[in-house]
Design a protein around this motif. Structure first.
Motif, PDB file in Angstrom:
ATOM      1  N   GLU A  57      64.846 -12.490 -86.925  1.00  0.00           N
ATOM      2  CA  GLU A  57      63.433 -11.860 -86.874  1.00  0.00           C
ATOM      3  C   GLU A  57      62.391 -13.060 -86.317  1.00  0.00           C
ATOM      4  O   GLU A  57      61.366 -12.565 -85.619  1.00  0.00           O
ATOM      5  CB  GLU A  57      62.705 -11.727 -88.244  1.00  0.00           C
ATOM      6  N   ASP A  58      62.422 -14.245 -86.596  1.00  0.00           N
ATOM      7  CA  ASP A  58      61.626 -15.353 -85.806  1.00  0.00           C
ATOM      8  C   ASP A  58      61.899 -15.308 -84.537  1.00  0.00           C
ATOM      9  O   ASP A  58      61.040 -15.539 -83.621  1.00  0.00           O
ATOM     10  CB  ASP A  58      61.960 -16.683 -86.442  1.00  0.00           C
ATOM     11  N   ALA A  59      63.145 -15.277 -84.136  1.00  0.00           N
ATOM     12  CA  ALA A  59      63.348 -15.250 -82.577  1.00  0.00           C
ATOM     13  C   ALA A  59      62.833 -14.062 -81.840  1.00  0.00           C
ATOM     14  O   ALA A  59      62.146 -13.947 -80.819  1.00  0.00           O
ATOM     15  CB  ALA A  59      64.997 -15.197 -82.267  1.00  0.00           C
ATOM     16  N   VAL A  60      62.676 -12.971 -82.544  1.00  0.00           N
ATOM     17  CA  VAL A  60      62.211 -11.619 -81.911  1.00  0.00           C
ATOM     18  C   VAL A  60      60.537 -12.005 -81.811  1.00  0.00           C
ATOM     19  O   VAL A  60      59.846 -11.652 -80.813  1.00  0.00           O
ATOM     20  CB  VAL A  60      62.441 -10.180 -82.706  1.00  0.00           C
ATOM     21  N   VAL A  61      60.040 -12.492 -82.897  1.00  0.00           N
ATOM     22  CA  VAL A  61      58.577 -12.866 -83.040  1.00  0.00           C
ATOM     23  C   VAL A  61      58.305 -13.762 -81.719  1.00  0.00           C
ATOM     24  O   VAL A  61      57.191 -13.597 -81.216  1.00  0.00           O
ATOM     25  CB  VAL A  61      58.178 -13.301 -84.482  1.00  0.00           C
ATOM     26  N   TYR A  62      58.865 -14.801 -81.723  1.00  0.00           N
ATOM     27  CA  TYR A  62      58.539 -15.920 -80.652  1.00  0.00           C
ATOM     28  C   TYR A  62      58.820 -15.278 -79.157  1.00  0.00           C
ATOM     29  O   TYR A  62      58.022 -15.361 -78.363  1.00  0.00           O
ATOM     30  CB  TYR A  62      59.831 -17.091 -80.556  1.00  0.00           C
ATOM     31  N   LEU A  63      60.033 -14.345 -79.134  1.00  0.00           N
ATOM     32  CA  LEU A  63      59.756 -13.642 -77.704  1.00  0.00           C
ATOM     33  C   LEU A  63      58.655 -12.664 -77.612  1.00  0.00           C
ATOM     34  O   LEU A  63      58.244 -12.634 -76.571  1.00  0.00           O
ATOM     35  CB  LEU A  63      61.092 -12.787 -77.755  1.00  0.00           C
ATOM     36  N   THR A  64      58.302 -12.006 -78.445  1.00  0.00           N
ATOM     37  CA  THR A  64      57.164 -11.141 -78.498  1.00  0.00           C
ATOM     38  C   THR A  64      55.823 -12.089 -78.020  1.00  0.00           C
ATOM     39  O   THR A  64      54.976 -11.607 -77.274  1.00  0.00           O
ATOM     40  CB  THR A  64      56.900 -10.303 -79.745  1.00  0.00           C
ATOM     41  N   ARG A 112      59.833  -5.583 -91.505  1.00  0.00           N
ATOM     42  CA  ARG A 112      60.004  -6.913 -91.933  1.00  0.00           C
ATOM     43  C   ARG A 112      59.309  -7.885 -90.638  1.00  0.00           C
ATOM     44  O   ARG A 112      58.711  -9.004 -90.894  1.00  0.00           O
ATOM     45  CB  ARG A 112      61.405  -7.278 -92.184  1.00  0.00           C
ATOM     46  N   LEU A 113      59.664  -7.564 -89.459  1.00  0.00           N
ATOM     47  CA  LEU A 113      59.287  -8.197 -88.335  1.00  0.00           C
ATOM     48  C   LEU A 113      57.638  -8.546 -88.346  1.00  0.00           C
ATOM     49  O   LEU A 113      57.141  -9.481 -88.302  1.00  0.00           O
ATOM     50  CB  LEU A 113      59.704  -7.620 -86.950  1.00  0.00           C
ATOM     51  N   LYS A 114      56.816  -7.407 -88.415  1.00  0.00           N
ATOM     52  CA  LYS A 114      55.475  -7.280 -88.489  1.00  0.00           C
ATOM     53  C   LYS A 114      55.053  -8.345 -89.896  1.00  0.00           C
ATOM     54  O   LYS A 114      54.207  -9.127 -89.516  1.00  0.00           O
ATOM     55  CB  LYS A 114      54.796  -5.979 -88.846  1.00  0.00           C
ATOM     56  N   SER A 115      55.747  -8.204 -90.972  1.00  0.00           N
ATOM     57  CA  SER A 115      55.544  -9.073 -92.004  1.00  0.00           C
ATOM     58  C   SER A 115      55.698 -10.562 -91.774  1.00  0.00           C
ATOM     59  O   SER A 115      54.830 -11.303 -92.154  1.00  0.00           O
ATOM     60  CB  SER A 115      56.399  -8.585 -93.305  1.00  0.00           C
ATOM     61  N   THR A 116      56.760 -10.757 -91.089  1.00  0.00           N
ATOM     62  CA  THR A 116      57.182 -12.306 -90.579  1.00  0.00           C
ATOM     63  C   THR A 116      56.025 -12.859 -89.550  1.00  0.00           C
ATOM     64  O   THR A 116      55.676 -13.899 -89.909  1.00  0.00           O
ATOM     65  CB  THR A 116      58.590 -12.273 -89.862  1.00  0.00           C
ATOM     66  N   ARG A 117      55.542 -11.846 -88.643  1.00  0.00           N
ATOM     67  CA  ARG A 117      54.526 -12.343 -87.839  1.00  0.00           C
ATOM     68  C   ARG A 117      53.347 -12.499 -88.350  1.00  0.00           C
ATOM     69  O   ARG A 117      52.605 -13.489 -88.145  1.00  0.00           O
ATOM     70  CB  ARG A 117      54.485 -11.184 -86.518  1.00  0.00           C
ATOM     71  N   LYS A 166      49.241 -16.622 -90.335  1.00  0.00           N
ATOM     72  CA  LYS A 166      48.464 -17.042 -91.561  1.00  0.00           C
ATOM     73  C   LYS A 166      48.804 -18.519 -91.565  1.00  0.00           C
ATOM     74  O   LYS A 166      48.026 -19.434 -91.853  1.00  0.00           O
ATOM     75  CB  LYS A 166      48.464 -16.408 -92.630  1.00  0.00           C
ATOM     76  N   GLU A 167      50.069 -18.872 -91.703  1.00  0.00           N
ATOM     77  CA  GLU A 167      50.592 -20.105 -91.966  1.00  0.00           C
ATOM     78  C   GLU A 167      50.364 -21.081 -90.784  1.00  0.00           C
ATOM     79  O   GLU A 167      50.019 -22.346 -90.960  1.00  0.00           O
ATOM     80  CB  GLU A 167      51.944 -20.070 -92.266  1.00  0.00           C
ATOM     81  N   TYR A 168      50.468 -20.914 -89.471  1.00  0.00           N
ATOM     82  CA  TYR A 168      50.450 -21.498 -88.575  1.00  0.00           C
ATOM     83  C   TYR A 168      49.338 -21.688 -87.479  1.00  0.00           C
ATOM     84  O   TYR A 168      48.735 -22.645 -87.220  1.00  0.00           O
ATOM     85  CB  TYR A 168      51.678 -21.540 -87.562  1.00  0.00           C
TER      86      TYR A 168
END
Length: 122
Positions: free
Chosen positions: A92-99, A24-29, A34-36
């Protein structure tokens, strides 16, 4: 306040949860990219743009975006369940931002290292 008890989670079940979470995290990222960022060559493009617009550094922008999700998680933990975004989406968003922050710091560190090496070779 009553202490909530949670069912035990064995390692095998946690590993299954972890694998699903990482998918899910990879999909979120990927969808966020693509969006931002709209830029295959610069995953930090959105943060660079926002930094220029706001007068902050790209690292500060990521931190500000991250804090929004941290505050939402705090509200959830305190019992506020009706939020615009699911708690899982916030995590998920928080983990993506930290990554992304980790990648940005690593990239900047490598850039400084290269600059120092180039200065020594001049």
């Amino acid at each position: 306040m009553l202490k909530q008890q949670f069912k035990n989670l064995c390692t095998k079940m946690f590993n299954k949860h972890y694998d699903r979470f990482m998918t899910r995290l990879k999909s979120t990222r990927d969808s966020g990219q693509k969006e931002y960022a709209n830029n295959e060559d610069n995953v930090f493009a959105d943060f660079d743009w926002e930094a220029d617009a706001s007068g902050n550094t790209p690292e500060q922008v990521i931190y500000i975006f991250l804090l929004k999700h941290i505050r939402g998680m705090g509200s959830y933990i305190k019992g506020h369940r009706s939020q615009r975004e699911s708690i899982h989406g916030r995590i998920e968003d928080a983990v993506v931002y930290l990554t992304l922050l980790d990648a940005m710091i690593s990239t900047r560190h490598e850039e400084r290292k290269e600059l120092n090496l180039n200065k020594k070779n001049i």
